[in-house]
Design a protein around this motif. Sequence first.
Motif, PDB file in Angstrom:
ATOM      1  N   PRO A 123       0.816  -1.209   0.000  1.00  0.00           N
ATOM      2  CA  PRO A 123       0.000   0.000   0.000  1.00  0.00           C
ATOM      3  C   PRO A 123       0.852   1.262   0.000  1.00  0.00           C
ATOM      4  O   PRO A 123       1.960   1.279   0.532  1.00  0.00           O
ATOM      5  N   LEU A 124       0.292   2.309  -0.587  1.00  0.00           N
ATOM      6  CA  LEU A 124       0.974   3.597  -0.703  1.00  0.00           C
ATOM      7  C   LEU A 124       0.152   4.637   0.046  1.00  0.00           C
ATOM      8  O   LEU A 124      -1.021   4.822  -0.246  1.00  0.00           O
ATOM      9  N   TRP A 125       0.777   5.290   1.002  1.00  0.00           N
ATOM     10  CA  TRP A 125       0.075   6.274   1.820  1.00  0.00           C
ATOM     11  C   TRP A 125       0.694   7.646   1.618  1.00  0.00           C
ATOM     12  O   TRP A 125       1.902   7.772   1.419  1.00  0.00           O
ATOM     13  N   ARG A 126      -0.152   8.668   1.712  1.00  0.00           N
ATOM     14  CA  ARG A 126       0.341  10.044   1.621  1.00  0.00           C
ATOM     15  C   ARG A 126      -0.650  10.958   2.334  1.00  0.00           C
ATOM     16  O   ARG A 126      -1.824  10.612   2.514  1.00  0.00           O
ATOM     17  N   PRO A 127      -0.200  12.140   2.774  1.00  0.00           N
ATOM     18  CA  PRO A 127      -1.104  13.094   3.429  1.00  0.00           C
ATOM     19  C   PRO A 127      -2.154  13.608   2.436  1.00  0.00           C
ATOM     20  O   PRO A 127      -1.912  13.626   1.221  1.00  0.00           O
ATOM     21  N   PRO A 128      -3.317  14.046   2.926  1.00  0.00           N
ATOM     22  CA  PRO A 128      -4.348  14.550   2.022  1.00  0.00           C
ATOM     23  C   PRO A 128      -3.852  15.659   1.100  1.00  0.00           C
ATOM     24  O   PRO A 128      -4.223  15.703  -0.082  1.00  0.00           O
TER      25      PRO A 128
ATOM     26  N   PHE B  15       6.370  14.354  -3.071  1.00  0.00           N
ATOM     27  CA  PHE B  15       6.322  13.755  -1.738  1.00  0.00           C
ATOM     28  C   PHE B  15       7.156  12.488  -1.744  1.00  0.00           C
ATOM     29  O   PHE B  15       6.954  11.599  -2.577  1.00  0.00           O
ATOM     30  N   LEU B  16       8.118  12.401  -0.813  1.00  0.00           N
ATOM     31  CA  LEU B  16       8.952  11.216  -0.684  1.00  0.00           C
ATOM     32  C   LEU B  16       8.293  10.245   0.285  1.00  0.00           C
ATOM     33  O   LEU B  16       8.197  10.513   1.482  1.00  0.00           O
ATOM     34  N   ALA B  17       7.824   9.135  -0.227  1.00  0.00           N
ATOM     35  CA  ALA B  17       7.234   8.079   0.586  1.00  0.00           C
ATOM     36  C   ALA B  17       8.353   7.063   0.917  1.00  0.00           C
ATOM     37  O   ALA B  17       9.445   7.145   0.364  1.00  0.00           O
ATOM     38  N   ASP B  18       8.157   6.066   1.788  1.00  0.00           N
ATOM     39  CA  ASP B  18       6.941   5.740   2.518  1.00  0.00           C
ATOM     40  C   ASP B  18       6.900   6.497   3.871  1.00  0.00           C
ATOM     41  O   ASP B  18       6.942   7.705   3.908  1.00  0.00           O
ATOM     42  N   GLY B  19       6.911   5.677   4.941  1.00  0.00           N
ATOM     43  CA  GLY B  19       6.536   6.180   6.256  1.00  0.00           C
ATOM     44  C   GLY B  19       7.350   7.298   6.852  1.00  0.00           C
ATOM     45  O   GLY B  19       6.800   8.235   7.407  1.00  0.00           O
ATOM     46  N   ASP B  20       8.657   7.222   6.827  1.00  0.00           N
ATOM     47  CA  ASP B  20       9.462   8.319   7.377  1.00  0.00           C
ATOM     48  C   ASP B  20      10.753   8.442   6.567  1.00  0.00           C
ATOM     49  O   ASP B  20      11.859   8.224   7.063  1.00  0.00           O
ATOM     50  N   ALA B  21      10.578   8.838   5.308  1.00  0.00           N
ATOM     51  CA  ALA B  21      11.735   8.968   4.410  1.00  0.00           C
ATOM     52  C   ALA B  21      12.736   9.997   4.907  1.00  0.00           C
ATOM     53  O   ALA B  21      13.907   9.970   4.510  1.00  0.00           O
ATOM     54  N   TYR B  22      12.314  10.895   5.789  1.00  0.00           N
ATOM     55  CA  TYR B  22      13.239  11.891   6.338  1.00  0.00           C
ATOM     56  C   TYR B  22      14.328  11.246   7.188  1.00  0.00           C
ATOM     57  O   TYR B  22      15.319  11.895   7.540  1.00  0.00           O
TER      58      TYR B  22
ATOM     59  N   TYR C  18       7.205  12.311   5.264  1.00  0.00           N
ATOM     60  CA  TYR C  18       6.858  12.030   6.650  1.00  0.00           C
ATOM     61  C   TYR C  18       8.139  12.042   7.481  1.00  0.00           C
ATOM     62  O   TYR C  18       9.227  11.705   6.985  1.00  0.00           O
ATOM     63  N   ALA C  19       7.993  12.389   8.762  1.00  0.00           N
ATOM     64  CA  ALA C  19       9.131  12.356   9.676  1.00  0.00           C
ATOM     65  C   ALA C  19       8.647  12.013  11.078  1.00  0.00           C
ATOM     66  O   ALA C  19       7.479  12.234  11.420  1.00  0.00           O
ATOM     67  N   THR C  20       9.529  11.485  11.887  1.00  0.00           N
ATOM     68  CA  THR C  20       9.268  11.313  13.309  1.00  0.00           C
ATOM     69  C   THR C  20      10.035  12.404  14.054  1.00  0.00           C
ATOM     70  O   THR C  20      10.954  13.022  13.501  1.00  0.00           O
ATOM     71  N   PRO C  21       9.696  12.650  15.321  1.00  0.00           N
ATOM     72  CA  PRO C  21      10.491  13.639  16.075  1.00  0.00           C
ATOM     73  C   PRO C  21      11.952  13.227  16.179  1.00  0.00           C
ATOM     74  O   PRO C  21      12.847  14.077  16.187  1.00  0.00           O
TER      75      PRO C  21
ATOM     76  N   ARG D 214     -16.431   8.351   5.296  1.00  0.00           N
ATOM     77  CA  ARG D 214     -15.230   8.435   6.137  1.00  0.00           C
ATOM     78  C   ARG D 214     -14.307   7.239   5.865  1.00  0.00           C
ATOM     79  O   ARG D 214     -14.738   6.185   5.439  1.00  0.00           O
ATOM     80  N   GLY D 215     -13.053   7.468   6.183  1.00  0.00           N
ATOM     81  CA  GLY D 215     -12.093   6.382   6.002  1.00  0.00           C
ATOM     82  C   GLY D 215     -10.694   6.865   6.274  1.00  0.00           C
ATOM     83  O   GLY D 215     -10.457   8.006   6.659  1.00  0.00           O
ATOM     84  N   PHE D 216      -9.727   5.961   6.073  1.00  0.00           N
ATOM     85  CA  PHE D 216      -8.316   6.293   6.255  1.00  0.00           C
ATOM     86  C   PHE D 216      -7.551   6.086   4.961  1.00  0.00           C
ATOM     87  O   PHE D 216      -6.392   6.363   4.882  1.00  0.00           O
TER      88      PHE D 216
END
Length: 291
Positions: free
Chosen positions: A7-12, A68-75, A102-105, A289-291
């Motif tokens: 699956p491929l996810w990205r922000p709206p 947008f660089l995917a996936d989850g936290d490419a940063y 996406y990034a984590t703290p 609604r959905g994710f």
Amino acid sequence: MIAYDFPLWRPPSEGDNLIVQATLGCRFNACTFCSMYKTKTFQARPLAEVVADIDRAAVAWPDARRVFLADGDAYCLPTDDLIALCDHLAARFPDLQRISAYATPFDILRKGADDIARLKARRLGLVYLGIETGWDDLLKRVAKGSAAQMEAALALARTSGLKVSATLILGLGGQSGWREHIDASADLINRAPPIYLSTLQLGLEEGVAPRFLDRIGPGFVPQDDRGVLVELHRLVERLAPPASVIFRSNHASNALALAGTLPRDRDRLLGEIDAVLDGRAGVRPRWLRGF
């Protein structure tokens, strides 16, 4: 154009932009409420493969302006690797305006001000960060780190000129912990405001619900739509950031879509929430609604 690993996810907000998979999966992948990358093992894709994807995309979509660089936290990728990708994107897309990920703290803090500046100079100037809650106890129970880490990452990003689009999850504290969840979240944003702030509404898929409920503790009762809207009202009411924050609740999971800038539009946004709580307006139907 590009053969994605789904699956491929990205922000709206990235829905109309070019997506390039620099990583597969999510390196952290421990959040108990999230099912997004449970079918993938994290890996950094070889640079040559990513470059080849960029070249194919440049032929099909030469005027792309945002990537947008995917996936989850490419940063989380090494800064030199990200610079190589940013430079290649700039070379292949003459109209390139922005690169995001996406990034984590932890990713932001590990980069530090110097690397953030190097990447920002190459247009990687926006990251999406899941705060989820400012309540330290709840962050630990959902395996998301700590409020101190969130605040430090947000502060570093702002002083370094890195734009952050942050998210909070309505309903995450359940019926018993909603006040602590919302009040601590508002306090965190007021101390360290991101540029953008969005809300999502908690929804647990079958595969993650048992682990979430085990870690969150006994007695968790989920919020209904009205409870979530009460949370949203309290959040908007308490947000008084020292710098303007662009606020959205436009994710498909939300019962009510809102858009404004805080604190400027607080009264209007509260009025829109009150209209639903008073029965003068309705919520988004469940089937939408959905994710």
